[in-house]
Design a protein around this motif. Structure first.
Motif, mmCIF file in Angstrom:
data_model
loop_
_atom_site.group_PDB
_atom_site.id
_atom_site.type_symbol
_atom_site.label_atom_id
_atom_site.label_comp_id
_atom_site.label_asym_id
_atom_site.label_seq_id
_atom_site.Cartn_x
_atom_site.Cartn_y
_atom_site.Cartn_z
ATOM 1 N N ARG A 101 -19.509 1.672 44.378
ATOM 2 C CA ARG A 101 -20.495 2.760 44.473
ATOM 3 C C ARG A 101 -20.888 3.247 43.084
ATOM 4 O O ARG A 101 -21.811 4.036 42.918
ATOM 5 C CB ARG A 101 -19.938 3.920 45.314
ATOM 6 C CG ARG A 101 -18.801 4.695 44.693
ATOM 7 C CD ARG A 101 -18.206 5.706 45.672
ATOM 8 N NE ARG A 101 -16.952 6.251 45.172
ATOM 9 C CZ ARG A 101 -16.843 7.423 44.570
ATOM 10 N NH1 ARG A 101 -17.897 8.195 44.418
ATOM 11 N NH2 ARG A 101 -15.669 7.844 44.134
ATOM 12 N N THR A 155 -25.095 0.915 39.850
ATOM 13 C CA THR A 155 -26.345 1.396 40.453
ATOM 14 C C THR A 155 -27.104 0.313 41.213
ATOM 15 O O THR A 155 -27.864 0.614 42.122
ATOM 16 C CB THR A 155 -27.283 1.992 39.384
ATOM 17 O OG1 THR A 155 -27.432 1.034 38.328
ATOM 18 C CG2 THR A 155 -26.703 3.275 38.817
ATOM 19 N N ALA A 201 -24.454 1.172 46.327
ATOM 20 C CA ALA A 201 -25.214 2.200 45.609
ATOM 21 C C ALA A 201 -26.655 2.261 46.132
ATOM 22 O O ALA A 201 -27.221 3.349 46.296
ATOM 23 C CB ALA A 201 -25.204 1.916 44.107
ATOM 24 N N ASN A 242 -26.591 4.002 49.434
ATOM 25 C CA ASN A 242 -26.387 5.441 49.237
ATOM 26 C C ASN A 242 -27.647 6.136 48.734
ATOM 27 O O ASN A 242 -27.860 7.323 48.985
ATOM 28 C CB ASN A 242 -25.232 5.691 48.268
ATOM 29 C CG ASN A 242 -23.869 5.522 48.925
ATOM 30 O OD1 ASN A 242 -23.745 5.656 50.143
ATOM 31 N ND2 ASN A 242 -22.864 5.220 48.135
ATOM 32 N N ARG A 245 -22.651 9.483 52.089
ATOM 33 C CA ARG A 245 -22.347 8.514 51.040
ATOM 34 C C ARG A 245 -21.240 7.578 51.512
ATOM 35 O O ARG A 245 -20.168 8.035 51.912
ATOM 36 C CB ARG A 245 -21.898 9.219 49.764
ATOM 37 C CG ARG A 245 -22.957 10.086 49.108
ATOM 38 C CD ARG A 245 -24.043 9.235 48.453
ATOM 39 N NE ARG A 245 -25.079 10.060 47.831
ATOM 40 C CZ ARG A 245 -26.191 10.466 48.463
ATOM 41 N NH1 ARG A 245 -26.402 10.135 49.728
ATOM 42 N NH2 ARG A 245 -27.078 11.195 47.838
#
Lengths: 320, 156
Positions: A44, A47, A52, A55, A142
Motif C-alpha cells: 500500500r 503508489t 495503492a 485505495n 483502505r
C-alpha cells in the motif's frame, strides 16, 4: 558429489526474507525478483501498486494482476471464515494506530472518537469483486494486505524453488511466515522453533516439524506502551484498538501461507477459546503462547516439542 | 544512561550481514576501505529515513551506529525511547528497539547449517521490521567497498 546447498537473505516488504534450498541451481536471484514483483503489486506504500491504485480509485472498478486477485480473494475468504477477526480492509485503523508514527511523534493512544470514525471506514464488506476479477472499494475505505501478503509470498517462493529443481527448501519471511518444501538435506523434517514471547528472536519455547506453511502473529514486535496502553500492530476489528486477548503469540499451521497468516492474526485477536474452537471446526492447527503457558491444538500433540533451554512449564494440550 | 548497547550489537549484526551475504545488490567479496562511511534508506511514509554509519579499521567493522532522521531533520538515535532529559521514557519500546537491532544477527546465523538434529532450522515469531536498517546498512557498506576500489578512505 553432494548437491550444493544455497542460502541467502534479502530485504523485502519491510522485513527480511531468508531462503535455504538444496538440489538444483541457486534459486535466490529468481526468488528475489518474484518477491520484488509481489511487493510492487501488493504494497500500500507504493503508489503504482495494485493496492495503492485500488485505495485511490475513489469507488471505481480497478483491474488488478492475477497475483493481486489471488491475494485479495484469499483475504476476503479468510475474513469470512474468521468472522471478521482477520480483515483486509482495516487501512483506516492501521493508519490511526501506526506504531511508527506514534513512536516518532510520541503520541498518546488514539481518542475514542477517532477510533469510531476509523471503524466506520473499515470492514471487508466494503470491498467488492466483479466476475471479471476487477475490484471496487468504498471511497473512504483502505485495503491493507500486510496481514496476509507475506504468507502468500513465502508460498510462491517455496513453489518457485520446487520449479527450479530444489528437493528441499525453507523460506522464512520476517520470521512470521515460514513455508517448506520437502525435507532438510539430511532427510529429516524441517523443524521450526516458536519464539518465546519473553525472549529474543532466537529464543524458542517449543518447536514443531513442518511440511507446508506456518505463520506466527505476536504482539511483542513493532509495539510500544504509551500511557499504560500497549500499542502494537495487531488490531481488533471489533473494538478498533490493539488486541488484548491474553494470547501473546499465535502460530498456525495451514494448507497455505495466506490462510495461516490470517488465522494467526484472528487467533491473537480473539483468544484461546475461540482459537481452539476454530481449529476443531476448520482443520487448522495452532500453538498459542500466553504470558506463562504453551497451548497446543490436539492435532499437533505429537509434533510439538518443548525446547530445552526454557524454564517454562510443559506444553499443555488444549481442552477438546 | 548508557548508550553502548545499541552500538555493540549493531557492529555484530553488520558482521553477520557480511557473512550472511544479505547485501545482494553489490559484490560482497569486495574489500572494505578504512574510514567512516554513511548510508541512508529511502524515506518512509512520514518522511523519516534510516542512517547507518560504520567505522572500518583494517578492513573490519569496528563500530556502527544507526539513527533515524525525521522529516524536520532532527535525529532519533540511541536515545530512541528516551525523553528529552535522556531518561528512558518508554522502557518497553526502548527494549524493543535494542532487540530489533540485535536480532539482525539471527538472520545471518540461521544460514549456517544445523548439525544437531534437535536444533531448529528457523525460529518463528512476530514479523521483524528491518527495512530502513537493511537498506542503510547496504548503502554504507557499498560506499566502503567503492572507496576501497578507488583506493581512498572514508571521511574522518
Amino acid at each position: 558429489m553432494p548437491s550444493a546447498g544455497h542460502a541467502g537473505s534479502f530485504a523485502a516488504m519491510g522485513t527480511v526474507m531468508t531462503v535455504r534450498a538444496h538440489g538444483g541451481p541457486d534459486p535466490l536471484p529468481a526468488c528475489r525478483a518474484l518477491v520484488e514483483q509481489l511487493e510492487d503489486l501488493l504494497s500500500r506504500f507504493r503508489t503504482h501498486s495494485d493496492v495503492a491504485r485500488l485505495n485511490a480509485a475513489n469507488g471505481t472498478w480497478t483491474a488488478v494482476h492475477p497475483h493481486t486477485d489471488a491475494v485479495l480473494a484469499r483475504a476476503v475468504a479468510c475474513a469470512e471464515a474468521t468472522d471478521g477477526a482477520y480483515d483486509p480492509v482495516l487501512g483506516a485503523l492501521v493508519e490511526l494506530w501506526s506504531v511508527r508514527t506514534r513512536m516518532i511523534r510520541d503520541l498518546p493512544p488514539a481518542e475514542p472518537a477517532d477510533v469510531e470514525r476509523a471503524l466506520g471506514r473499515c470492514g471487508w464488506h466494503l470491498l467488492e469483486r466483479d466476475a471479471g476479477g476487477r475490484y471496487r472499494l468504498a471511497p473512504d475505505a483502505r485495503v491493507d494486505l500486510g496481514g496476509i501478503a507475506k504468507g502468500y509470498a513465502a508460498d510462491r517462493v517455496r513453489d518457485l524453488c520446487a520449479d527450479l529443481g530444489a528437493r528441499g527448501a525453507l523460506v522464512s519471511f520476517g520470521s512470521s511466515s515460514v513455508a517448506t518444501l520437502g525435507t532438510r538435506p539430511d532427510g529429516r523434517a524441517w523443524r521450526v522453533g516458536l519464539r518465546d514471547v519473553h525472549g529474543g528472536p532466537a529464543e524458542h519455547v517449543a518447536s514443531v516439524t513442518l511440511t507446508g506453511s506456518l505463520s506466527t502473529s505476536g504482539d511483542y514486535e513493532q509495539g510500544l506502551v504509551t500511557e499504560g496502553c500497549r500499542v502494537h500492530h495487531v488490531l481488533d476489528p471489533r473494538t478498533g484498538r490493539p488486541s488484548d486477548s491474553g494470547v501473546r503469540a499465535a502460530t498456525v499451521l495451514a494448507a497455505d501461507g495466506a490462510a495461516a497468516e490470517a488465522w494467526s492474526t484472528a487467533m491473537l485477536v480473539r483468544g484461546a477459546a475461540w482459537a481452539f474452537a476454530a481449529c476443531a471446526r476448520t482443520g487448522v492447527e495452532a500453538v498459542l503462547l500466553t504470558e506463562d503457558a504453551v497451548l497446543v491444538s490436539p492435532g499437533l500433540r505429537d509434533v510439538v516439542r518443548r525446547s530445552r533451554r526454557t524454564g517454562r512449564s510443559q506444553p499443555s494440550s488444549a481442552a477438546t | 544512561m548508557n548508550h553502548e548497547p545499541l552500538r555493540l550489537p549493531l557492529a555484530l549484526a553488520l558482521g553477520g550481514l557480511l557473512l550472511g551475504g544479505c547485501a545482494a545488490d553489490g559484490d560482497d567479496s569486495r574489500p572494505l576501505a578504512d574510514g567512516e562511511f554513511t548510508g541512508t534508506s529511502a524515506p518512509d511514509e512520514q518522511g523519516a529515513y534510516g542512517q547507518v554509519t560504520v567505522e572500518i579499521t583494517g578492513g573490519d567493522i569496528v563500530d556502527a551506529a544507526y539513527v533515524t532522521v525525521q522529516q524536520d531533520g532532527s535525529v532519533k538515535d540511541e536515545d530512541y525511547g528516551t525523553g528529552a532529559s535522556g531518561e528512558v521514557a518508554n522502557e518497553d519500546y526502548y527494549e524493543k528497539a535494542q532487540d530489533a537491532v540485535a536480532a539482525f544477527e539471527v538472520y545471518a546465523a540461521q544460514l549456517v547449517e544445523v548439525d544437531d538434529p534437535d536444533d531448529v532450522d528457523v525460529v518463528s515469531g512476530a514479523t521483524l521490521s528491518y527495512d530502513q536498517f537493511v537498506e542503510a546498512t547496504k548503502a554504507a557498506l557499498d560506499a566502503a567497498r567503492d572507496a576501497a576500489e578507488a583506493g581512498s578512505t572514508g571521511q574522518e
